[in-house]
Structures are given as structure tokens and as C-alpha cells.
Design a protein around this motif. Structure first.
Motif, PDB file in Angstrom:
ATOM      1  N   PRO A 162       1.345  -6.514  -3.762  1.00  0.00           N
ATOM      2  CA  PRO A 162       1.005  -5.086  -3.689  1.00  0.00           C
ATOM      3  C   PRO A 162      -0.502  -4.866  -3.848  1.00  0.00           C
ATOM      4  O   PRO A 162      -1.245  -5.748  -4.270  1.00  0.00           O
ATOM      5  N   TYR A 163      -0.936  -3.669  -3.511  1.00  0.00           N
ATOM      6  CA  TYR A 163      -2.343  -3.289  -3.656  1.00  0.00           C
ATOM      7  C   TYR A 163      -2.406  -1.805  -3.991  1.00  0.00           C
ATOM      8  O   TYR A 163      -1.374  -1.106  -3.985  1.00  0.00           O
ATOM      9  N   THR A 164      -3.577  -1.329  -4.321  1.00  0.00           N
ATOM     10  CA  THR A 164      -3.773   0.080  -4.648  1.00  0.00           C
ATOM     11  C   THR A 164      -4.720   0.711  -3.639  1.00  0.00           C
ATOM     12  O   THR A 164      -5.630   0.042  -3.126  1.00  0.00           O
ATOM     13  N   VAL A 165      -4.515   1.980  -3.362  1.00  0.00           N
ATOM     14  CA  VAL A 165      -5.373   2.758  -2.473  1.00  0.00           C
ATOM     15  C   VAL A 165      -6.237   3.660  -3.344  1.00  0.00           C
ATOM     16  O   VAL A 165      -5.724   4.538  -4.036  1.00  0.00           O
ATOM     17  N   PHE A 166      -7.556   3.421  -3.323  1.00  0.00           N
ATOM     18  CA  PHE A 166      -8.526   4.169  -4.137  1.00  0.00           C
ATOM     19  C   PHE A 166      -8.184   4.100  -5.626  1.00  0.00           C
ATOM     20  O   PHE A 166      -8.485   5.016  -6.376  1.00  0.00           O
ATOM     21  N   ARG A 167      -7.504   3.019  -6.010  1.00  0.00           N
ATOM     22  CA  ARG A 167      -7.112   2.805  -7.413  1.00  0.00           C
ATOM     23  C   ARG A 167      -6.217   3.940  -7.948  1.00  0.00           C
ATOM     24  O   ARG A 167      -6.156   4.183  -9.146  1.00  0.00           O
ATOM     25  N   LEU A 168      -5.538   4.623  -7.044  1.00  0.00           N
ATOM     26  CA  LEU A 168      -4.674   5.744  -7.439  1.00  0.00           C
ATOM     27  C   LEU A 168      -3.224   5.510  -7.060  1.00  0.00           C
ATOM     28  O   LEU A 168      -2.320   5.826  -7.834  1.00  0.00           O
ATOM     29  N   PHE A 169      -2.999   4.992  -5.859  1.00  0.00           N
ATOM     30  CA  PHE A 169      -1.640   4.858  -5.342  1.00  0.00           C
ATOM     31  C   PHE A 169      -1.330   3.381  -5.080  1.00  0.00           C
ATOM     32  O   PHE A 169      -2.163   2.645  -4.547  1.00  0.00           O
ATOM     33  N   LYS A 170      -0.147   2.965  -5.428  1.00  0.00           N
ATOM     34  CA  LYS A 170       0.302   1.618  -5.167  1.00  0.00           C
ATOM     35  C   LYS A 170       1.032   1.568  -3.828  1.00  0.00           C
ATOM     36  O   LYS A 170       1.761   2.487  -3.472  1.00  0.00           O
ATOM     37  N   ALA A 171       0.814   0.480  -3.096  1.00  0.00           N
ATOM     38  CA  ALA A 171       1.441   0.321  -1.784  1.00  0.00           C
ATOM     39  C   ALA A 171       1.589  -1.168  -1.497  1.00  0.00           C
ATOM     40  O   ALA A 171       0.979  -2.016  -2.144  1.00  0.00           O
ATOM     41  N   ASP A 172       2.426  -1.472  -0.506  1.00  0.00           N
ATOM     42  CA  ASP A 172       2.601  -2.852  -0.064  1.00  0.00           C
ATOM     43  C   ASP A 172       2.716  -2.947   1.452  1.00  0.00           C
ATOM     44  O   ASP A 172       3.138  -3.975   1.987  1.00  0.00           O
ATOM     45  N   LEU A 173       2.350  -1.886   2.168  1.00  0.00           N
ATOM     46  CA  LEU A 173       2.421  -1.864   3.631  1.00  0.00           C
ATOM     47  C   LEU A 173       1.133  -2.435   4.217  1.00  0.00           C
ATOM     48  O   LEU A 173       0.042  -2.005   3.857  1.00  0.00           O
ATOM     49  N   ARG A 174       1.281  -3.405   5.133  1.00  0.00           N
ATOM     50  CA  ARG A 174       0.122  -4.023   5.777  1.00  0.00           C
ATOM     51  C   ARG A 174       0.249  -3.898   7.290  1.00  0.00           C
ATOM     52  O   ARG A 174       1.340  -3.761   7.831  1.00  0.00           O
ATOM     53  N   LEU A 175      -0.894  -3.938   7.945  1.00  0.00           N
ATOM     54  CA  LEU A 175      -0.931  -3.685   9.377  1.00  0.00           C
ATOM     55  C   LEU A 175      -0.173  -4.747  10.157  1.00  0.00           C
ATOM     56  O   LEU A 175       0.593  -4.429  11.070  1.00  0.00           O
ATOM     57  N   LEU A 176      -0.379  -6.004   9.830  1.00  0.00           N
ATOM     58  CA  LEU A 176       0.288  -7.071  10.576  1.00  0.00           C
ATOM     59  C   LEU A 176       0.579  -8.249   9.653  1.00  0.00           C
ATOM     60  O   LEU A 176      -0.002  -8.372   8.562  1.00  0.00           O
ATOM     61  N   GLY A 177       1.448  -9.103  10.112  1.00  0.00           N
ATOM     62  CA  GLY A 177       1.817 -10.290   9.359  1.00  0.00           C
ATOM     63  C   GLY A 177       2.854 -11.084  10.127  1.00  0.00           C
ATOM     64  O   GLY A 177       3.285 -10.700  11.224  1.00  0.00           O
ATOM     65  N   VAL A 178       3.248 -12.189   9.562  1.00  0.00           N
ATOM     66  CA  VAL A 178       4.295 -13.029  10.140  1.00  0.00           C
ATOM     67  C   VAL A 178       5.291 -13.364   9.035  1.00  0.00           C
ATOM     68  O   VAL A 178       4.972 -13.282   7.843  1.00  0.00           O
TER      69      VAL A 178
END
Length: 451
Positions: free
Chosen positions: A117-133
Motif C-alpha cells: 500500500p501507499y499514501t496519497v499526500f500522506r492523507l489517504f491510503k490506497a493500493d491501486l497502481r496503473l499497471l503490473g503483472v
């Protein structure tokens, strides 16, 4: 007939800016870079510090993406193959070969990675990424570093530091430059006095009068102590040299007393213009990189990485405000004599209001253009500091820090793994785009250059 509405200044500036094709493309490139930096977690396939111990992926070349099915020869969904690691018996460098026997790993867009997971602007947690395999497949768009970390992900996250430091340092520099340059220009020729009130000075003199003998005895004992220490730690010398040393110490004490007496008894008049401009000249007399390294060396190298980030911002802003202050001072010196400024002063407007409402807005065009031309210098300064190991440190990353890691690989970084030099390309691209954008803004705001 209805009159055609007058063209506003903003419309004229925008119309002229659009004629500068390089500036337009520079703005587009910067927009893409800053969007990727702002949403680094979404655009990066992996966490910047993610790596696998087994199978190791150190110095993995960029992954080849296939668009044609080798069995049928027809176009298909983009896919990648897994790789097998071997060691070159001659160079002892890792080599990676595609292994079709493990199957095809198709590229998927908008993938979920709950394990990273990662955070957006240190406010929101997310785990969606543009691409992957799908695992166990891996995709490295720009290869990996010596630890097996995805270089593209680290470049995207490094843009957060390098590009943000450029803007924040420019804000600090321009705040100091506008403030001090405006004060120097507006208050030029209006010195202020530094002194103690006579009544307070007489009170201090009456208090210290009975103690003057004690003070002088203490000073004499101090001189004797210094002289004794000097004799004890220095080789044997002649009597004449000791007398000269003692005379120099006594002369220094009397000189300090005379200076302090002058300071407190008689007012010292300081012109803000002279004080600020002499400070600018002192800062400009020292080479910027040398001054930056010297100031950074004052602080310990093992401080918190986040504190190091703000420290670099402050140092870059501190050494970069002098040039702007000079130009702003010149503009303010001419603007303060304008009729509308004199009218505001005659109506009783305070100096602060005149500076904020009438003087500083006259510098807006120059400030906007200069800002766009100053930011690339700060980006380059941060990259240089990080490259020398005095800037941002792990676990954070920046383009300069990535180049430092590439430099540690020696000449093999050019011959065997040139993909580790990608951060240098992004530094070059961002600086070139900012310069193009600054040239376009300069032409747009200059009435003499409008066509």
C-alpha cells in the motif's frame, strides 16, 4: 455595432506565450513530471524500497514487453516472460535470460497491490497502481538497481523530493529576496540609529563606577592567565617576543573597550540598503556550491532524513536570495518615486501598506519570470548535494541519490548496466523544460517582444 471587448493583459500574455512552441512543450513535460510525482504510488509498479531476496533481481535490465505471440505470429495482449539469472564466468556480472517455460505474464492496468500500500499526500491510503503483472512475474520498465529495486518506481518517488525541493527552495529564496530587497530599496537613504538611551547609559555608568577597579583587575588577571598559558604551551622564545604578545593582548582589550563605549554612548546610524546589500555581496563572494557544502557540513550527517529534507530546502533558499534582492531593490528604487506612490504617502498610508499594495506588485512580472528560471538551479543544487552524500538519505530517494548509487558502480555503469543512468536524463529533462518555460514567460511578459 457593438464594440469589440478590449483584450486584457492576461490574454495578451497567454497569446504571446502560446507562440513559443518550446515553452509550451516545456510546460507540458513539467505538468507530466509533477503529476507523476504527486501520484507516485499510482504510477509506480512497486514500492520504491521493495526487493526480493530470492530469486535475486540485482542489476536486472529493462524488461522486454512482447506485443506479438511467438507461436502464431499475430498481435496479442502485451505480456512479459519470467527471467532466469546466471553469472557471466568472465566478468562475474549477473545475466538474465527470458524463460518462456514459465508461461506468459500479461500486463494488467489498474491493478490492486494490497501487499504494497501507499499514501496519497500522506492523507489517504490506497493500493491501486496503473499497471503490473501477475506474480511471480515482474516488470521493470527501466531495470533495477544493485539491490533489485525497481528503478522506474524509485525515479518516480525521487521526483517527489527533487522537484518539490526546487519549488520550496524557490519559495524561501523569493520570500527573503522580495522582503529584504523591498526594504533595501524603499528605505534606502533613511538610516536608523542604534544606541542606548542616555538615561540608561548614565545608570549603567553609576552602577559600574565603584566596580571599575575590580573589573580592570579581573581583566589584568585574565591577561596574565592567557600569557601564562601561552608560555606553557609554546616553545622557548625570547623576552622581546613575549613583550610583544602581551602588548598585543592589552591593545586588543583597550580597543574592545573603546568600541563598546562608542556603541553605547553615541548612536550608530545604519542604512538598511547598505546593511542588506553588503550582506548580499558577502554571500556572493563565496562560490555557491562551496558555501552550500560548508553550511551543510555544520550539521551532522546522521540526522533524521525528513529533517535533512527541510534542511536542504532552507540552505538552498538561504544562498539563493541575493540576486533577486538586488534586482527588486533596483525596481523599488524607481517605483517609490512614482506619482501614485507619492500620492499614497501624502494620503497618510503607512510604509508597510505602500510596499505591499503599490511597490511589490510592480515587481510581479520579473518575479514570475525569475521564479521559473531559478527553480532548475535549485533542482541541480539538490542533486549535487545528494550526489555528494550530503543531501537526502535513505529511506527517501532523489535523482541525485540515484546517480550516486550509479556512480558507485564505476565504469560498469556505462558498459554493463547503462539503465542506472536514467535519473540523469530526468534531471536534464526537468531543467531544460524549466528553462524553456522561463524563456517563454519572459517573452510573454515583455511588451517589446510581443508580435
Amino acid at each position: 455595432m457593438t464594440a469589440k471587448p478590449a483584450t486584457t493583459r492576461a490574454q495578451l500574455v497567454w497569446h504571446q506565450f502560446r507562440k513559443h512552441r518550446l515553452a509550451v512543450w516545456g510546460g507540458r513535460i513539467l505538468l507530466v513530471l509533477y503529476l507523476m510525482a504527486a501520484f507516485a504510488g499510482f504510477f509506480s509498479p512497486y514500492d520504491p524500497n521493495f526487493y526480493e531476496l530470492y530469486p535475486p533481481k540485482g542489476n536486472h535490465p529493462p524488461t522486454r514487453i512482447h506485443f506479438r505471440d511467438p507461436e502464431t505470429g499475430r498481435l496479442s495482449r502485451p505480456f512479459v516472460y519470467a527471467t532466469v539469472r546466471t553469472i557471466d564466468p568472465v566478468t562475474l556480472q549477473p545475466r538474465y535470460q527470458e524463460d518462456p517455460s514459465q508461461g506468459k505474464f500479461y500486463l494488467r492496468f489498474f491493478v490492486r497491490t494490497p501487499e504494497q500500500p501507499y499514501t496519497v499526500f500522506r492523507l489517504f491510503k490506497a493500493d491501486l497502481r496503473l499497471l503490473g503483472v501477475d506474480p511471480p512475474g515482474r516488470i521493470f520498465l527501466m531495470g533495477t538497481d544493485n539491490f533489485g529495486r525497481d528503478l522506474f518506481s524509485r525515479i518516480v518517488y525521487g521526483a517527489q523530493v527533487s522537484l518539490t525541493i526546487g519549488i520550496l527552495s524557490a519559495v524561501v529564496s523569493f520570500f527573503l529576496g522580495l522582503l529584504l530587497g523591498g526594504i533595501a530599496g524603499y528605505f534606502s537613504g533613511r538610516p536608523f540609529a542604534l544606541s542606548l538611551p542616555p538615561r540608561l547609559w548614565r545608570g549603567l555608568g553609576a552602577f559600574f563606577g565603584p566596580l571599575s577597579l575590580l573589573l580592570w583587575l579581573g581583566a589584568a588577571l585574565g591577561v596574565l592567565y592567557l600569557a601564562g598559558t601561552f608560555v606553557r604551551i609554546t616553545p622557548v622564545r625570547g623576552l622581546w617576543s613575549y613583550g610583544v604578545d602581551g602588548a598585543i593582548l592589552l591593545f586588543g582589550l583597550f580597543g574592545a573597550y573603546a568600541v563598546l563605549r562608542k556603541v553605547f554612548r553615541e548612536p550608530i546610524r545604519l542604512d538598511p540598503d547598505d546593511l542588506i546589500m553588503r550582506t548580499v555581496e558577502i554571500i556572493a563572494a563565496v562560490p555557491s556550491l562551496f558555501l552550500l557544502i560548508s553550511l551543510r557540513a555544520v550539521f551532522p550527517t546522521n540526522i533524521d532524513p525528513l529533517l535533512t529534507f527541510y534542511l536542504v530546502v532552507g540552505l538552498l533558499g538561504f544562498i539563493g536570495w541575493g540576486g533577486l534582492a538586488r534586482v527588486v531593490r533596483g525596481i523599488v528604487l524607481s517605483v517609490r518615486e512614482m506619482d501614485y506612490v507619492q500620492a499614497a504617502r501624502a494620503l497618510g498610508a503607512s510604509d508597510g501598506r505602500i510596499i505591499a499594495r503599490h511597490v511589490l506588485p510592480a515587481t510581479a512580472s520579473y518575479v514570475i519570470v525569475s521564479l521559473s528560471l531559478t527553480i532548475p538551479g535549485f533542482i541541480l543544487g539538490e542533486s549535487g548535494l545528494s550526489f555528494l552524500g550530503l543531501g537526502v538519505t535513505e529511506p527517501y530517494t532523489s535523482w541525485g541519490l540515484l546517480l550516486q548509487a550509479a556512480q558507485q558502480g564505476g565504469f560498469a555503469s556505462f558498459t554493463d548496466r547503462p539503465w542506472v543512468l536514467w535519473p540523469g536524463f530526468f534531471i536534464f529533462l526537468s531543467i531544460l523544460s524549466w528553462n524553456f518555460l522561463g524563456d517563454g514567460l519572459r517573452d510573454a511578459f515583455d511588451p517589446r517582444r510581443r508580435q
